[in-house]
Design a protein around this motif. Structure first.
Motif, short mmCIF file in Angstrom:
data_model
loop_
_atom_site.label_atom_id
_atom_site.label_comp_id
_atom_site.label_asym_id
_atom_site.label_seq_id
_atom_site.Cartn_x
_atom_site.Cartn_y
_atom_site.Cartn_z
N ALA A 97 -53.14 -8.68 46.51
CA ALA A 97 -52.42 -9.01 47.75
C ALA A 97 -50.91 -9.01 47.55
CB ALA A 97 -52.89 -10.37 48.27
N ARG A 98 -50.43 -9.49 46.39
CA ARG A 98 -48.98 -9.50 46.13
C ARG A 98 -48.44 -8.08 46.14
NH1 ARG A 98 -49.62 -12.35 40.39
NH2 ARG A 98 -50.88 -10.47 40.33
N THR A 99 -49.16 -7.20 45.47
CA THR A 99 -48.70 -5.81 45.36
C THR A 99 -48.81 -5.09 46.69
OG1 THR A 99 -49.33 -5.85 43.03
CG2 THR A 99 -49.01 -3.68 44.03
N THR A 100 -49.85 -5.37 47.44
CA THR A 100 -49.98 -4.77 48.77
C THR A 100 -48.80 -5.18 49.66
OG1 THR A 100 -52.38 -4.70 48.56
CG2 THR A 100 -51.49 -4.60 50.80
N ALA A 141 -34.82 -12.94 39.53
CA ALA A 141 -35.51 -11.70 39.17
C ALA A 141 -34.55 -10.72 38.49
CB ALA A 141 -36.13 -11.06 40.41
N ALA A 142 -35.10 -9.95 37.57
CA ALA A 142 -34.35 -8.88 36.91
C ALA A 142 -34.78 -7.54 37.51
CB ALA A 142 -34.64 -8.89 35.42
N PHE A 143 -33.81 -6.64 37.68
CA PHE A 143 -34.07 -5.30 38.19
C PHE A 143 -33.32 -4.31 37.31
CE2 PHE A 143 -32.94 -1.55 40.59
CZ PHE A 143 -34.10 -1.23 41.27
N LYS A 144 -34.03 -3.26 36.87
CA LYS A 144 -33.40 -2.25 36.04
C LYS A 144 -33.89 -0.88 36.46
CE LYS A 144 -32.74 -0.88 31.25
NZ LYS A 144 -31.40 -1.10 30.81
N ASP A 145 -32.95 0.06 36.57
CA ASP A 145 -33.28 1.47 36.81
C ASP A 145 -32.28 2.29 35.99
OD1 ASP A 145 -30.88 1.67 38.30
OD2 ASP A 145 -31.88 1.86 40.22
N TYR A 171 -44.92 -10.35 37.85
CA TYR A 171 -44.86 -11.46 38.80
C TYR A 171 -44.69 -12.80 38.09
CZ TYR A 171 -46.65 -8.14 42.23
OH TYR A 171 -46.82 -7.07 43.07
N SER A 172 -44.02 -13.71 38.76
CA SER A 172 -43.90 -15.09 38.30
C SER A 172 -45.20 -15.83 38.63
CB SER A 172 -42.73 -15.79 39.00
OG SER A 172 -43.06 -16.03 40.36
N PRO A 173 -45.41 -17.02 38.07
CA PRO A 173 -46.61 -17.79 38.43
C PRO A 173 -46.69 -18.09 39.94
CG PRO A 173 -45.64 -18.68 36.43
CD PRO A 173 -44.68 -17.65 36.96
N LEU A 194 -44.04 -14.27 42.91
CA LEU A 194 -42.85 -13.51 43.27
C LEU A 194 -42.52 -12.53 42.16
CD1 LEU A 194 -40.67 -16.42 44.68
CD2 LEU A 194 -41.97 -14.73 45.98
N VAL A 195 -41.79 -11.47 42.50
CA VAL A 195 -41.39 -10.50 41.49
C VAL A 195 -40.38 -11.15 40.55
CG1 VAL A 195 -40.29 -8.27 41.07
CG2 VAL A 195 -41.82 -8.55 43.04
N ARG A 196 -40.72 -11.19 39.28
CA ARG A 196 -39.85 -11.75 38.24
C ARG A 196 -39.04 -10.64 37.57
NH1 ARG A 196 -42.79 -14.97 33.65
NH2 ARG A 196 -42.54 -16.67 35.12
N MET A 197 -39.69 -9.48 37.40
CA MET A 197 -39.05 -8.34 36.76
C MET A 197 -39.52 -7.06 37.44
SD MET A 197 -39.47 -5.58 34.47
CE MET A 197 -41.15 -5.88 33.97
#
Length: 145
Positions: free
Chosen positions: A4-7, A32-36, A102-104, A107-110
């Motif tokens: 469900a989180r990913t959807t 959250a960390a974001f890298k590209d 995901y965090s516990p 939510l998106v953690r990374m």
């Protein structure tokens, strides 16, 4: 199979507009960390700046997710970013993949994006593309005839 989180995340990306950016960012943890290939940031505000810049620099950007899979606290996506080139209006696409952790709290953690900037972007630019293609031909392993 995505959970469900990913959807929810896929839906937010595929419906992303400047007005809907807060809906996407609400799925990310405050830290959250974001890298590209061009960015390495931490925090929801910094991630928001990346997407606002995308909307400023690209015409009609739109994500299309091809595959989404989840297992435990991780998700993997393959996607295409479709947009039109500024000036010429030429349709372009960047193909890539994302690893999400995901965090516990769900939510998106990374968020780590993987895509080849040389193939997907630089090679499509007029002068730089000519140089990239010549370099690729020179470095390629010869194929038997």
């Amino acid at each position: 199979m995505p959970d469900a989180r990913t959807t929810r995340l896929v839906d937010a990306y595929e419906r992303l507009t400047p007005e809907r950016l807060p809906e996407l960012l609400a799925l990310y943890d405050d830290t959250a960390a974001f890298k590209d290939p061009f960015n390495d940031v931490r925090g929801r505000a910094a991630i928001g700046r990346i997407f606002r810049q995308m909307f400023e620099e690209l015409r009609e950007p739109r994500f299309a997710v091809q595959v989404a899979a989840s297992e435990g606290e991780h998700a993997f996506l393959t996607w295409e970013l479709h947009f039109k080139r500024q000036g010429s209006g030429q349709a372009m696409a960047i193909r890539g993949a994302s690893h999400i952790h995901y965090s516990p709290a769900g939510l998106v953690r990374m968020h780590r994006d993987y895509w080849d900037a040389a193939e997907e972007l630089y090679a499509k630019l007029p002068l730089l593309g000519l140089l990239m293609r010549a370099l690729k031909r020179r470095l390629a392993t010869p194929q038997p005839r």
